[in-house]
Write a protein that holds these residues in place. Sequence first.
Motif, PDB file in Angstrom:
ATOM      1  N   ARG A  87       0.933  -1.082  -0.030  1.00  0.00           N
ATOM      2  CA  ARG A  87      -0.051  -0.084  -0.047  1.00  0.00           C
ATOM      3  C   ARG A  87       0.713   1.386   0.190  1.00  0.00           C
ATOM      4  O   ARG A  87       1.829   1.220   0.713  1.00  0.00           O
ATOM      5  CB  ARG A  87      -0.825   0.163   1.336  1.00  0.00           C
ATOM      6  CG  ARG A  87      -1.881   1.233   1.459  1.00  0.00           C
ATOM      7  CD  ARG A  87      -2.671   1.337   2.700  1.00  0.00           C
ATOM      8  NE  ARG A  87      -1.867   1.361   3.940  1.00  0.00           N
ATOM      9  CZ  ARG A  87      -1.770   0.621   4.857  1.00  0.00           C
ATOM     10  NH1 ARG A  87      -2.489  -0.633   4.739  1.00  0.00           N
ATOM     11  NH2 ARG A  87      -0.905   0.846   5.823  1.00  0.00           N
ATOM     12  N   MET A  88       0.642   2.270  -0.755  1.00  0.00           N
ATOM     13  CA  MET A  88       1.297   3.497  -0.891  1.00  0.00           C
ATOM     14  C   MET A  88       0.771   4.444   0.086  1.00  0.00           C
ATOM     15  O   MET A  88      -0.417   4.657   0.122  1.00  0.00           O
ATOM     16  CB  MET A  88       1.398   4.244  -2.163  1.00  0.00           C
ATOM     17  CG  MET A  88       2.047   3.127  -3.263  1.00  0.00           C
ATOM     18  SD  MET A  88       3.926   2.911  -2.899  1.00  0.00           S
ATOM     19  CE  MET A  88       4.407   1.445  -3.847  1.00  0.00           C
ATOM     20  N   GLU A  89       1.612   4.732   0.926  1.00  0.00           N
ATOM     21  CA  GLU A  89       1.238   5.924   1.956  1.00  0.00           C
ATOM     22  C   GLU A  89       1.501   7.330   1.301  1.00  0.00           C
ATOM     23  O   GLU A  89       2.410   7.762   1.919  1.00  0.00           O
ATOM     24  CB  GLU A  89       1.555   5.458   3.454  1.00  0.00           C
ATOM     25  CG  GLU A  89       1.222   4.350   3.804  1.00  0.00           C
ATOM     26  CD  GLU A  89       1.355   3.946   5.441  1.00  0.00           C
ATOM     27  OE1 GLU A  89       2.097   4.447   6.130  1.00  0.00           O
ATOM     28  OE2 GLU A  89       0.224   3.271   5.791  1.00  0.00           O
ATOM     29  N   ASP A  90       0.630   7.641   0.597  1.00  0.00           N
ATOM     30  CA  ASP A  90       0.896   8.960  -0.100  1.00  0.00           C
ATOM     31  C   ASP A  90       0.070  10.146   0.314  1.00  0.00           C
ATOM     32  O   ASP A  90      -0.725  11.015  -0.487  1.00  0.00           O
ATOM     33  CB  ASP A  90       0.818   8.885  -1.739  1.00  0.00           C
ATOM     34  CG  ASP A  90      -0.483   8.023  -1.800  1.00  0.00           C
ATOM     35  OD1 ASP A  90      -1.134   7.855  -0.975  1.00  0.00           O
ATOM     36  OD2 ASP A  90      -0.719   7.880  -3.404  1.00  0.00           O
ATOM     37  N   ARG A 147      -8.047  14.770  11.362  1.00  0.00           N
ATOM     38  CA  ARG A 147      -8.002  15.447  10.342  1.00  0.00           C
ATOM     39  C   ARG A 147      -7.767  16.895  10.347  1.00  0.00           C
ATOM     40  O   ARG A 147      -7.916  17.591  11.338  1.00  0.00           O
ATOM     41  CB  ARG A 147      -9.418  15.403   9.677  1.00  0.00           C
ATOM     42  CG  ARG A 147      -9.541  15.967   8.281  1.00  0.00           C
ATOM     43  CD  ARG A 147     -10.805  15.850   7.698  1.00  0.00           C
ATOM     44  NE  ARG A 147     -10.849  15.822   6.372  1.00  0.00           N
ATOM     45  CZ  ARG A 147     -11.993  15.640   5.489  1.00  0.00           C
ATOM     46  NH1 ARG A 147     -13.121  15.494   6.063  1.00  0.00           N
ATOM     47  NH2 ARG A 147     -11.711  15.438   4.165  1.00  0.00           N
ATOM     48  N   ARG A 148      -6.410  17.411   9.749  1.00  0.00           N
ATOM     49  CA  ARG A 148      -5.976  18.536   9.821  1.00  0.00           C
ATOM     50  C   ARG A 148      -6.760  19.654   9.071  1.00  0.00           C
ATOM     51  O   ARG A 148      -7.893  19.237   8.438  1.00  0.00           O
ATOM     52  CB  ARG A 148      -4.629  18.560   9.084  1.00  0.00           C
ATOM     53  CG  ARG A 148      -3.539  17.754   9.360  1.00  0.00           C
ATOM     54  CD  ARG A 148      -2.271  17.729   8.779  1.00  0.00           C
ATOM     55  NE  ARG A 148      -2.181  18.363   7.382  1.00  0.00           N
ATOM     56  CZ  ARG A 148      -1.131  18.064   6.601  1.00  0.00           C
ATOM     57  NH1 ARG A 148      -0.214  17.237   6.904  1.00  0.00           N
ATOM     58  NH2 ARG A 148      -1.326  18.773   5.449  1.00  0.00           N
ATOM     59  N   ALA A 149      -6.711  20.922   9.448  1.00  0.00           N
ATOM     60  CA  ALA A 149      -7.410  22.011   9.184  1.00  0.00           C
ATOM     61  C   ALA A 149      -7.796  22.135   7.536  1.00  0.00           C
ATOM     62  O   ALA A 149      -8.400  22.523   6.828  1.00  0.00           O
ATOM     63  CB  ALA A 149      -6.874  23.393   9.654  1.00  0.00           C
ATOM     64  N   ASP A 150      -6.501  21.604   6.924  1.00  0.00           N
ATOM     65  CA  ASP A 150      -6.427  21.802   5.413  1.00  0.00           C
ATOM     66  C   ASP A 150      -7.216  20.477   4.891  1.00  0.00           C
ATOM     67  O   ASP A 150      -7.203  20.221   3.674  1.00  0.00           O
ATOM     68  CB  ASP A 150      -5.050  21.675   4.930  1.00  0.00           C
ATOM     69  CG  ASP A 150      -4.057  20.531   5.107  1.00  0.00           C
ATOM     70  OD1 ASP A 150      -4.715  19.292   5.934  1.00  0.00           O
ATOM     71  OD2 ASP A 150      -2.956  20.662   4.991  1.00  0.00           O
ATOM     72  N   TYR A 163      -1.925  10.307   9.358  1.00  0.00           N
ATOM     73  CA  TYR A 163      -1.340   8.942   9.292  1.00  0.00           C
ATOM     74  C   TYR A 163      -2.239   8.020  10.363  1.00  0.00           C
ATOM     75  O   TYR A 163      -2.442   6.809  10.106  1.00  0.00           O
ATOM     76  CB  TYR A 163       0.231   8.718   9.394  1.00  0.00           C
ATOM     77  CG  TYR A 163       0.570   7.532   9.783  1.00  0.00           C
ATOM     78  CD1 TYR A 163       1.084   6.906   8.718  1.00  0.00           C
ATOM     79  CD2 TYR A 163       1.132   7.250  11.136  1.00  0.00           C
ATOM     80  CE1 TYR A 163       1.441   5.595   8.984  1.00  0.00           C
ATOM     81  CE2 TYR A 163       1.649   6.126  11.306  1.00  0.00           C
ATOM     82  CZ  TYR A 163       1.857   5.121  10.205  1.00  0.00           C
ATOM     83  OH  TYR A 163       2.163   3.880  10.422  1.00  0.00           O
ATOM     84  N   GLN A 164      -2.394   8.383  11.487  1.00  0.00           N
ATOM     85  CA  GLN A 164      -2.733   7.543  12.689  1.00  0.00           C
ATOM     86  C   GLN A 164      -4.260   6.996  12.345  1.00  0.00           C
ATOM     87  O   GLN A 164      -4.451   5.740  12.554  1.00  0.00           O
ATOM     88  CB  GLN A 164      -2.954   8.522  14.057  1.00  0.00           C
ATOM     89  CG  GLN A 164      -1.777   9.126  14.473  1.00  0.00           C
ATOM     90  CD  GLN A 164      -0.626   8.378  15.010  1.00  0.00           C
ATOM     91  OE1 GLN A 164      -0.995   7.006  15.045  1.00  0.00           O
ATOM     92  NE2 GLN A 164       0.480   8.746  14.925  1.00  0.00           N
ATOM     93  N   LEU A 165      -4.939   7.712  11.743  1.00  0.00           N
ATOM     94  CA  LEU A 165      -6.273   7.200  11.340  1.00  0.00           C
ATOM     95  C   LEU A 165      -6.279   6.420  10.086  1.00  0.00           C
ATOM     96  O   LEU A 165      -6.788   5.283   9.959  1.00  0.00           O
ATOM     97  CB  LEU A 165      -7.357   8.284  10.977  1.00  0.00           C
ATOM     98  CG  LEU A 165      -8.560   8.052  10.567  1.00  0.00           C
ATOM     99  CD1 LEU A 165      -9.557   7.374  11.868  1.00  0.00           C
ATOM    100  CD2 LEU A 165      -9.448   9.332   9.967  1.00  0.00           C
ATOM    101  N   ALA A 166      -5.698   6.917   9.363  1.00  0.00           N
ATOM    102  CA  ALA A 166      -5.390   6.210   7.940  1.00  0.00           C
ATOM    103  C   ALA A 166      -4.880   4.985   7.902  1.00  0.00           C
ATOM    104  O   ALA A 166      -5.443   3.770   7.043  1.00  0.00           O
ATOM    105  CB  ALA A 166      -4.634   7.131   6.823  1.00  0.00           C
TER     106      ALA A 166
END
Length: 316
Positions: A56-59, A190-193, A198-201
């Motif tokens: 899996r690509m973590e992109d 989830r960031r403001a942007d 990573y932790q959730l994904a």
Amino acid sequence: MIDSESPHAGARATEARPPVGRFAPTPSGRMHLGNAFACLMAWLSARSAGGEVILRMEDLDTLRCSDLHAEQIREDLRWLGLTWDRETPPQRTRTAAYEEALEKLKARANVFPCWCTRGSLNLVNAPHASDGHPIHPASCRLRSPEERAKMKGPPAWRLEAPDLTVSFRDGVFGPYAENLKTGCGDFVLRRADGVFVYQLAVVVDDGEAGVTQVVRGCDLLSSTPRQLYLYKLLGLPAPDYWHVPMLTDGEGRKLSKRDADLDLGVLRQSRRAEDLIGELAWRSGLIDRREPVSARELAGEFHWERLKKADIVWAS
Ligand SMILES: [Zn+2]
């Protein structure tokens, strides 16, 4: 208390299903020797037990990641002889799945909007977490709906860290425990942007893919309790973990992507895959003699107990 010791001692063990391991590289550059070592260990762990390997690509960081790097990583894995059975969708295509998980978490725990910035968090006179970051202040979490309505700009979404100790047994380092409230604090999902962290994904992806073994560098050991908490909230079965030692130079400095002479593009110019794998296996304690060996040959006699627990020194 969440105790994830032997999470697969129940259902999976009685069904005797082979393990599912994974490679989860970040395609932001050429594969580095340290990544190659983590992938080798993940592959050996799964294959030596007749298991499957997923790629899996973590992109998530779409600005730094590219398809070109992803293809180079696949090619480097093939060159190393580290085969995989299937590739699951890259993280940049998984926003809908992460949104669904975020909604579940909002229903099951305290997920709240946060407008704190790195600068404002550093100004708060708060205790610091185990990795040195300031613990997120309760004052943000306790804002009233009226106060929140007055805030400007899109918020990040944070999960309240409960007063809960999460413990598990790491396959390399043994028992590990952290109190989420005092050791980590409320953490961003989830960031403001809009980018998911990573932790959730990693939890959503590994959980959905049925991964039962996570083998990765020990720099990620301290993030594991947070991930186990997310597994529990999302109702997904947690994997077993092995955090492998880091590669260091002769002076104890961790090798990283800055050491460009240790990326596979350079290493492949002067070495065969068997030379590189043999050297990694010897330096990490998997074999007694410094000799070329293929990944397939190593899998036949692989035992986790042989791996050194100290940093692995890579010096010519
Ligand atoms: Zn905040």
